[in-house]
Scaffold this active site. Structure first.
Site: not given
Lengths: 508, 508
Positions: B276, B272-273, B302
């Protein structure tokens, strides 16, 4: 009514001064973190942007400190300094000093200096790599010229060197250094000669193995905790070139490095940085975010690191306590190693080419050589092109060492390439102040060595807190020495310390 | 000659604008590092000073952006915008937008808001701990009132909610959200009901053991490297609440956390990170240090994280490749665990109370509930005191869950306590944009899933770089979606993705 209003105005002026100095301090903290991060965790490709970030923050802090608003406020406060409390007056005085010291350099001069430092540093890196002093020479000449001009902007009494020394060791002069270093070079040089010709040399063959890394770090953390370093208000990380930095009064960052080839450099490096860290953790809480909460000079800062690294960390009582722990942590196996073996090995004296690898007995000689050369350069008594010859000749006289090339001779240090003239003496002053303060500490704390032999350091730390740390910049270095020992700075205690310790170690 | 001079003036204006925006960007970078450090390595006692440091740097950046000098320069540039190149015009437009968006809030309002956020946050922490919504209520009422005033300062068309949404998702409106969320809540709610009543539930008993920490981290680093994250231009550290931050275009910091109770949260959190982080690493080099080199909206940001975390990291092809590596790294012992077992376990659907623990199928329902409530609050259709009742009723409707107390109900999120109204929808938009973009990616890259099954992601990353990352703030979110897919933002692709994936998983 009138008086009441005036007082209010004074309070307001002080409040605004503190606000602005607090903002400058916050910028300095950010700068410290940007720099710490660059040397610990920053990914390599972040370097270019980091350079610009640091330049921006640094320029903003400079702009704030030298603003007309700041100058006028300080002048108004100075006119009414008799009405200020002692604490407020100390703050105003330090702020005025910093302001004047900064604004007296014209902006275009600062820009020229910054450029010369930047290209000087790059030229130095290349010329050291190529072992070619001549390619560094024009840059060095430029930097010396700028240093001379800087001295004229600042003004000075006596030697022009004093104007530069003041940036690092305010309150000390070249004339005082001459008297301190004169005896030092002679007696330290003699001591080294006796040591190297002594037949009682330490056995260090047991050191010749690979030492595991993590246990070295763990042992180091144990010792720092015992010393009293507050890990809730600081931390330790790894860095290629260890340093200590203050992000705030309760956030002090130590760094260290680990060698697989010898097991002491991590520990002694950490104890050294721990000493710096104690100083930075020890300023008055009410001075936080003001320019009073800073080390008063590099010499006093270095005295704190040298106390812990050398006087404590290379002492017999220290190793009487820590030898079993050291052996347990480093899993030194079945080999029987005694406290005395470690005590001898960690104090092994070997004249060598490189300053940063020098032992306690030879270290100051490296400094004196540099001081003599840079002072002669500044006073126009030596030309930059003469440095290699002067360097090599003095290395022979002081340490009986032949310098094989400039890379391991006059090109070894970064300082001059960054335009830092007047910095080197503070390393020797650190040793000297440390010994002088410690002479008094031994008088004031009769149980000190018994405590060290029990791994306890609260008495020592408390003394340093009370007599050195808490003052911040309220007292200049010579005053700190005088107020706690009753004497002017002198090399006698250091020479006595060295001679006593090493006569015993080498049966002189 | 005259024209030449005019052109020069324009060049000078642009140069000065870039200089000043660069300084603001450097301040933002310092702020990002101060914040990153606070959440990773800062010793606890450094917190108070860190708060002041951040406030100072933040105020300086604000002062620079809103200065009269900046306003006048932007106005002069705007008057000659036809003469600007496309690239320069984009920069000037974004700078004008940021300037106007900031200066339209009066200084005393900003101060009042900052104070209310600070005390609101503290009241929220206490009231959540005590499970006492009533003690938070007056602070929340104040924050809602301030949000309404903020909307009036900004101005808006349609719902006043639009003025707040714009801070996080410029280009999206409440009216569009209604149409997107309308179908979503119905169909996702139905899907969840079918899943929970399905007789084909996954076996997750094999997960019930303690999972060692370091191997989880090592496995995560392997996956991030495979994904293409450049560790020369970024790093990953541990943090209690994982986040990603950009220190500069080539210095992106991911954080993750490790659970000993389940072995996937570290991995999915890192992916997830990492998503980003890719976005932040992917802006144009020539946009660095300008406001163009930023994520255009939280929703698009997101979408990048959700693509990697969910669409890739919870897919069957991904686990066909990574299962043996996962088992090897995590030393899962002799137990035979298949790729399908992991695929099923990592997609286990369980309606639950807490948003941040929600799975793919239930996540958006948590968001819709919050969106409905905050919009009603802003439009004056609900009073703050009615929140708990509305919350609990809607949790029952959407997820068939009884909320036992406000601490695990309407007090669970930090956002409102910080005055952030209009933020929540961006989480759901992230899922929606991700699926919509991915529908196109599957068309454009027919080998995509074969590559994923071979642990290769260059095609996917390249597509995202070209179609999303490189634009920075040059295109608004709906434009990015439209230009790469030919459609307006829509929840259809997401619903299709969910229904296809989970019908198969749960044999619906």
């Amino acid at each position: 009514m009138y008086k009441f209003k005036e007082e209010n105005l004074l309070e307001t002026e002080l409040f605004n001064l503190r606000e602005k100095l607090g903002e400058i301090s916050d910028l300095d903290s950010s700068l410290a973190l940007l720099s710490w991060d660059q040397q610990t965790y920053m990914p390599p490709k972040g370097a270019a942007a980091r350079g610009r970030q640091r330049a921006t923050i640094s320029a903003l802090a400079h702009r704030m400190l030298t603003s007309a608003e700041m100058g006028e406020r300080l002048q108004r406060l100075n006119e009414r300094r008799d009405e200020l409390s002692d604490g407020d007056r100390a703050l105003v005085d330090v702020a005025i000093y910093d302001y004047k010291r900064t604004v007296c350099l014209p902006e275009d001069f600062v820009e020229e200096l910054t450029m010369a430092q930047s290209s000087g540093y790059e030229a130095w890196v290349a010329s050291r790599k190529d072992n070619a002093f001549s390619s560094f020479l024009p840059y060095l000449e430029k930097l010396i010229d700028l240093a001379k001009r800087k001295a004229e902007y600042h003004g000075y009494e006596g030697s022009s060197y004093n104007a530069l020394l003041e940036d690092f060791e305010r309150g000390m002069t070249a004339e005082q250094l001459d008297s301190i270093f004169g005896e030092l070079s002679l007696r330290q040089s003699n001591l080294v000669e006796k040591i190297t010709t002594s037949s009682n040399q330490p056995d260090i063959t047991w050191l010749e193995r690979k030492w595991p890394e993590q246990p070295q770090l763990d042992f180091t953390l144990l010792v720092l905790r015992d010393m009293g370093f507050d890990f809730e208000a600081g931390r330790q990380d790894l860095a290629a070139h260890p340093f200590t930095t203050s992000i705030s009064l309760r956030d002090i960052r130590l760094t260290t490095r680990i060698s697989r080839d010898e097991p002491f450099s991590c520990l002694t490096g950490s104890m050294h940085e721990g000493g710096h860290g104690f100083y930075e953790q020890g300023f008055k809480e009410s001075d936080a975010r003001t320019p009073l909460a800073k080390g008063v000079s590099l010499g006093i800062h270095e005295s704190q690191s040298r106390t812990w690294e050398n006087i404590i960390g290379r002492s017999q009582p220290f190793w009487r306590y820590y030898t079993p722990l050291f052996l347990k942590y480093l899993d030194a196996g079945p080999a029987k190693i005694s406290a005395d073996q470690i005590f001898r090995a960690i104090n092994h004296v070997r004249p060598s080419l490189i300053r940063v690898e020098a032992d306690e007995c030879t270290y100051n000689l490296h400094i004196i050589l540099r001081y003599e050369i840079e002072r002669a350069l500044l006073e126009g008594k030596m030309a930059a092109r003469e440095i290699p010859e002067a360097w090599n000749a003095r290395m022979k006289e002081l340490l009986d060492i032949d310098v094989p090339d400039d890379a391991s001779g006059c090109l070894q240090d970064i300082h001059w390439s960054m335009g830092m003239f007047g910095y080197f003496p503070t390393y020797a002053l650190g040793n000297i102040y440390a010994a002088q303060l410690f002479e008094q500490i031994e008088k004031d704390l009769p149980n000190l060595w018994a405590e060290v032999e029990a791994g306890q350091f609260t008495g020592l730390l408390g003394w340093l807190r009370r007599n050195v740390h808490v003052h911040g910049r309220r007292k200049l270095a010579p005053q700190i020495v005088y107020d706690s020992t009753g004497s002017e700075p002198s090399s006698k205690p250091y020479l006595q310390y060295l001679e006593a310790k090493y006569s015993k170690l080498y049966s002189l």
